[in-house]
Motif scaffolding. Sequence first.
Motif, PDB file in Angstrom:
ATOM      1  N   GLY A 136      -9.479 -11.659 -17.414  1.00 50.31           N
ATOM      2  CA  GLY A 136      -7.929 -11.796 -17.634  1.00 50.31           C
ATOM      3  C   GLY A 136      -7.382 -10.280 -17.878  1.00 50.31           C
ATOM      4  O   GLY A 136      -6.229 -10.253 -17.958  1.00 50.31           O
ATOM      5  N   ARG A 137      -8.478  -9.461 -18.371  1.00 46.74           N
ATOM      6  CA  ARG A 137      -7.830  -8.079 -18.707  1.00 46.74           C
ATOM      7  C   ARG A 137      -7.776  -7.315 -17.430  1.00 46.74           C
ATOM      8  O   ARG A 137      -7.277  -6.021 -17.355  1.00 46.74           O
ATOM      9  N   VAL A 138      -8.417  -7.688 -16.157  1.00 53.00           N
ATOM     10  CA  VAL A 138      -8.224  -6.796 -15.024  1.00 53.00           C
ATOM     11  C   VAL A 138      -6.908  -7.037 -14.433  1.00 53.00           C
ATOM     12  O   VAL A 138      -6.697  -8.420 -13.666  1.00 53.00           O
ATOM     13  N   PRO A 139      -5.987  -6.130 -14.354  1.00 53.51           N
ATOM     14  CA  PRO A 139      -4.835  -6.380 -13.748  1.00 53.51           C
ATOM     15  C   PRO A 139      -4.844  -6.823 -12.282  1.00 53.51           C
ATOM     16  O   PRO A 139      -5.366  -6.448 -11.575  1.00 53.51           O
ATOM     17  N   THR A 140      -3.787  -7.697 -11.910  1.00 47.62           N
ATOM     18  CA  THR A 140      -3.631  -8.384 -10.724  1.00 47.62           C
ATOM     19  C   THR A 140      -4.744  -9.170 -10.229  1.00 47.62           C
ATOM     20  O   THR A 140      -4.665  -9.590  -8.946  1.00 47.62           O
ATOM     21  N   LEU A 141      -5.847  -9.422 -10.906  1.00 51.04           N
ATOM     22  CA  LEU A 141      -7.034 -10.282 -10.353  1.00 51.04           C
ATOM     23  C   LEU A 141      -6.679 -11.559 -10.802  1.00 51.04           C
ATOM     24  O   LEU A 141      -5.996 -12.090 -11.821  1.00 51.04           O
ATOM     25  N   GLU A 142      -6.509 -12.565  -9.795  1.00 50.86           N
ATOM     26  CA  GLU A 142      -6.343 -13.943  -9.877  1.00 50.86           C
ATOM     27  C   GLU A 142      -7.627 -14.873  -9.978  1.00 50.86           C
ATOM     28  O   GLU A 142      -8.511 -14.561  -8.901  1.00 50.86           O
ATOM     29  N   VAL A 143      -7.656 -15.160 -11.056  1.00 50.53           N
ATOM     30  CA  VAL A 143      -9.073 -15.967 -11.307  1.00 50.53           C
ATOM     31  C   VAL A 143      -8.930 -17.412 -11.351  1.00 50.53           C
ATOM     32  O   VAL A 143      -8.054 -17.855 -12.113  1.00 50.53           O
ATOM     33  N   MET A 144      -9.527 -18.134 -10.530  1.00 52.58           N
ATOM     34  CA  MET A 144      -9.408 -19.360 -10.383  1.00 52.58           C
ATOM     35  C   MET A 144     -10.763 -20.217 -10.845  1.00 52.58           C
ATOM     36  O   MET A 144     -11.617 -20.427 -10.111  1.00 52.58           O
ATOM     37  N   PRO A 145     -10.589 -20.884 -12.209  1.00 48.99           N
ATOM     38  CA  PRO A 145     -11.902 -21.434 -12.405  1.00 48.99           C
ATOM     39  C   PRO A 145     -12.201 -22.739 -11.747  1.00 48.99           C
ATOM     40  O   PRO A 145     -11.251 -23.445 -11.518  1.00 48.99           O
ATOM     41  N   LEU A 146     -13.497 -23.187 -11.507  1.00 50.29           N
ATOM     42  CA  LEU A 146     -13.603 -24.149 -10.533  1.00 50.29           C
ATOM     43  C   LEU A 146     -14.008 -25.271 -11.878  1.00 50.29           C
ATOM     44  O   LEU A 146     -14.548 -25.161 -12.949  1.00 50.29           O
TER      45      LEU A 146
END
Length: 395
Positions: free
Chosen positions: A306-316
């Motif tokens: 979450g600290r990586v700017p603009t990275l969208e993380v979609m947890p499965l």
Amino acid sequence: MPQNKSQHIAALADQCVQCGLCLPVCPTYALDGNEAESPRGRIAIAAALAKGLAPVTDEVREPLDHCLGCLSCERVCPAQVRFGELLMETRGLLGPAPQRPRVLLALARQPALLRLTRLVGLHRWHAGLARWLPLPSRWRTALALAASTSAPQLAPSLADAPRARTLARVALFPGCVASVEDAAAQQAAIALLEAVGHPVIRLPGLCCGALDAHGGDTQAAARAARRVRDAWQASGASVLVTVTPGCIGQLRNALPDARVDDPYALLAAQAEHLQFRPLPRRVALHLPCTQLNVARSGEALQALLGRVPTLEVMPLPARCCGAAGSHLLEFPERAAALRAPTLEAAGAVAPQALLSSNIGCRLHLAAGLAEQGSTVPTLHPLVLLAQQLATGQHS
């Protein structure tokens, strides 16, 4: 059965109150709808074996062999039954299953052989060879795993990053399969840990013994544990880390007085000293069972991503992918069925990459993606974090 072992198993089994709260979280019960394939059913089988009330037959031991050891049942058990311990103890008394693929498992623990498959470019010609093998087939599954490739993994270089602090010395456990397949993740872990001030020493490539312990070969697991203890004692480190959460439980058994973890907790504790470059990309995040239920570092990993700017993380969705150590080689058809919902969930979010910390899970998922004709790359989350780390940052 040795009396003391039998009594211990019976005592562990007697803690179960048969409430059934474990049933909804058990992936094999969901797959089969069979009480014997549930934690409650397996506990009853283990108790019957320990008390001499059931003979050791293929039919009796099969549900125990099918168990993934994901420990989701332990997370929800109100009686705090130590199911993982009960399972390992019972398998140890029964010994390795007659159908256990000993040759395949022995080959899987040979780093030199794994390097050879990369050198000869197995991923380019395995499809032709696979056509000669039956489906499902253990050897066909093993071939697909050996040919699975991850995204190009650049070894991070953080020579310009200042080291303003000196924290506890960390020893990195490379493992056997992971020493080759997770080499980039291990380099990434070292770079990230040193960036926040942890000096890191890399231990020799050793097998932790998890495959042997889960397969009931207690003597081989004990030998592996002795080698781990010797390497740890020679390291002079305060913390032992591994980038492969599947090794953590066995390492903790071998080193009960040491702190054994994956890198995420250490990095999350120093997260304010880490700055990342933006990455406008959507990634699917698979959290392995061992990361959720043994390392319990899923939240720490998600906080770091979450600290990586603009990275969208979609947890499965949290469910076992079916790899489960040697399970994908012992029961390839069941492993593929267990993998299918995870691949479907990943496809639904249309990711540009699939992240997973555990090497067995990642290869299993990569092989499934390849079967579907998908080009979505798979990689270790630590590699992504290290690649996006802003060099020259000030701690």
